[in-house]
Design an enzyme around this catalytic site. Structure first.
Site, PDB file in Angstrom:
ATOM      1  N   HIS A  67       0.851  -1.197   0.000  1.00  0.00           N
ATOM      2  CA  HIS A  67       0.000   0.000   0.000  1.00  0.00           C
ATOM      3  C   HIS A  67       0.887   1.247   0.000  1.00  0.00           C
ATOM      4  O   HIS A  67       1.926   1.282   0.666  1.00  0.00           O
ATOM      5  CB  HIS A  67      -0.925  -0.013   1.224  1.00  0.00           C
ATOM      6  CG  HIS A  67      -1.982   1.032   1.149  1.00  0.00           C
ATOM      7  ND1 HIS A  67      -1.733   2.354   1.445  1.00  0.00           N
ATOM      8  CD2 HIS A  67      -3.275   0.980   0.752  1.00  0.00           C
ATOM      9  CE1 HIS A  67      -2.844   3.057   1.260  1.00  0.00           C
ATOM     10  NE2 HIS A  67      -3.796   2.240   0.834  1.00  0.00           N
ATOM     11  N   GLU A 120      -4.142   1.573  -7.445  1.00  0.00           N
ATOM     12  CA  GLU A 120      -4.329   2.579  -6.398  1.00  0.00           C
ATOM     13  C   GLU A 120      -3.554   3.852  -6.733  1.00  0.00           C
ATOM     14  O   GLU A 120      -2.422   4.025  -6.260  1.00  0.00           O
ATOM     15  CB  GLU A 120      -3.772   2.020  -5.089  1.00  0.00           C
ATOM     16  CG  GLU A 120      -4.568   0.889  -4.507  1.00  0.00           C
ATOM     17  CD  GLU A 120      -5.177   1.311  -3.182  1.00  0.00           C
ATOM     18  OE1 GLU A 120      -6.366   1.060  -3.013  1.00  0.00           O
ATOM     19  OE2 GLU A 120      -4.469   1.918  -2.359  1.00  0.00           O
TER      20      GLU A 120
HETATM   21  P1  PGA Z   1      -9.783   5.783   0.676  1.00  0.00           P
HETATM   22  O1  PGA Z   1      -8.523   4.823   0.847  1.00  0.00           O
HETATM   23  O2  PGA Z   1     -10.899   4.919   0.140  1.00  0.00           O
HETATM   24  O3  PGA Z   1     -10.042   6.303   2.050  1.00  0.00           O
HETATM   25  O4  PGA Z   1      -9.387   6.856  -0.295  1.00  0.00           O
HETATM   26  C1  PGA Z   1      -8.243   3.936  -0.180  1.00  0.00           C
HETATM   27  C2  PGA Z   1      -6.966   3.202   0.058  1.00  0.00           C
HETATM   28  O5  PGA Z   1      -6.084   3.673   0.797  1.00  0.00           O
HETATM   29  O6  PGA Z   1      -6.797   2.117  -0.506  1.00  0.00           O
END
Ligand code: PGA
Length: 280
Positions: free
Chosen positions: A106, A185
C-alpha cells in the site's frame, strides 16, 4: 471465472472498546457487517483487513458469515534472515491459518514505513511460496493529469512486469480463490473527495490487464482468474460506474469500509455492475 472482490482496509481507523476518540469500534463494525451482508457474501468475495492485533477478535465475529479476514501487510524477510529472529515481524507462515488475504505494497507503507516496490515483490514471493494467503498487491502511480496518462501507464506496466517475473501461474490456477489480486491505487486519489476519473481508471486498469496477460502464460486464463480492483476515494455514489469498467472487478476501500452500511452498499453496486457486464 472469479467473483467480484471487495476488500475493506481499516488502516489505523479502528480500536477495541473503550474506543479511542475519532476511531471506529472494530467489533461493532464487524457485527454490523455480519448482520447486513446476507447473501451478498456468497455472491461476491468480501473481506475486511483490521490491524494485526484485532484480527483474531474480528475473525471470531465473522465466523460463518462468508466474510473473510485479511491483514494490511505481511513481513518479507530478506534471504539472509529467513532462519534468524527478526524482532517485531509477522510472517506469512504465522498468518497462514488466520487470514485469507494480505494487502501488500500500500502506498502509505511506501511513504511512511520505508518500503519500496522491491519490498512488495519480495512480500508477494514470500506469500506465494509460504502460505495459501491471497496477496492483494497494490500498484500505484504518481500521475494524475490525463495528459500524463501515458507515463502513468508506463509506471504501472513496469510494476506488473517486476511483480510477475518468474511467477509460476499455472501452479495455482486450480485454486478456489484467485492466486492473487491487483489493486490499482493511484496515490493522488487516496484519501481525497473523489476517485480518479472513469477515463483514467479505464486506461490504467486496461494497461494492468494487458501487461499481466503478457506476463502470465495462458492469457485468457489470467483474465479469468486474477481480479483487478480499484482503490482511491470510492464511495456509494461512485462505485457502480467504476465497477462497469471491464477491468474493474471490485474495490479496495479505505474510509468507506469503516461504515457497514457503505461497505455493503458498495458491494451491492459492484455485484449489480458485474452482472450487467456479463449479461450484455
Ligand atoms: P480511501 O482509501 O478509500 O479512504 O481513499 C483507499 C486506500 O487507501 O486504498
Amino acid at each position: 471465472m472469479f467473483k467480484p472482490l471487495l476488500v475493506g482496509n481499516w488502516k489505523t481507523g479502528v480500536s477495541l472498546p473503550p474506543v479511542a476518540v475519532g476511531s471506529t469500534d472494530a467489533l461493532a463494525l464487524a457485527k454490523d457487517i455480519v448482520a447486513n451482508a446476507g447473501e451478498l457474501a456468497e455472491l461476491i468475495d468480501l473481506a475486511v483487513c483490521p490491524p494485526f492485533v484485532y484480527i483474531a477478535d474480528v475473525k471470531r465475529i465473522l465466523s460463518g458469515s462468508g466474510v473473510a479476514v485479511g491483514s494490511q501487510t505481511a513481513a518479507h524477510l530478506p534471504e539472509d534472515a529467513q532462519s534468524k529472529p527478526v524482532t517485531g515481524e509477522v510472517t506469512p507462515f504465522m498468518l497462514r491459518n488466520l487470514i485469507t488475504y494480505a494487502i501488500i505494497g500500500h502506498s502509505e507503507r511506501l511513504q511512511h514505513c520505508g518500503e519500496d516496490f522491491h519490498t512488495t515483490v519480495a512480500k508477494f514471493k514470500a506469500l506465494a511460496a509460504g502460505s495459501n494467503i491471497t496477496p492483494v498487491v497494490c500498484i500505484s502511480e504518481s500521475g494524475g493529469a490525463l495528459s500524463d496518462i501515458g507515463k502513468s501507464a508506463a509506471q504501472v506496466r513496469e510494476q506488473v512486469k517486476s511483480l510477475l517475473e518468474g511467477y509460476k501461474f499455472e501452479d495455482k490456477a486450480d485454486a478456489a480463490r484467485p492466486p492473487f489480486a491487483i489493486a490499482y491505487e493511484p496515490v493522488w486519489a487516496i484519501g481525497g473527495d473523489k476517485p480518479a476519473s472513469l477515463e483514467h481508471v479505464r486506461f490504467l486498469t486496461d494497461a494492468i490487464r494487458d501487461e499481466a496477460n503478457k506476463r502470465l502464460t495462458g492469457s485468457l486464463l489470467a483474465a479469468d482468474i486474477v481480479p483487478i480492483i480499484y482503490g482511491g476515494s470510492v464511495s456509494v455514489d461512485t462505485a457502480y460506474d467504476l465497477a462497469t469498467l471491464s477491468n474493474v472487478n471490485g474495490f479496495l476501500l479505505g474510509r468507506a469500509s469503516l461504515s457497514a452500511e457503505q461497505f455493503i452498499q458498495i458491494g451491492e453496486s459492484t455485484l449489480k455492475a458485474h452482472q450487467s457486464k456479463h449479461t450484455s
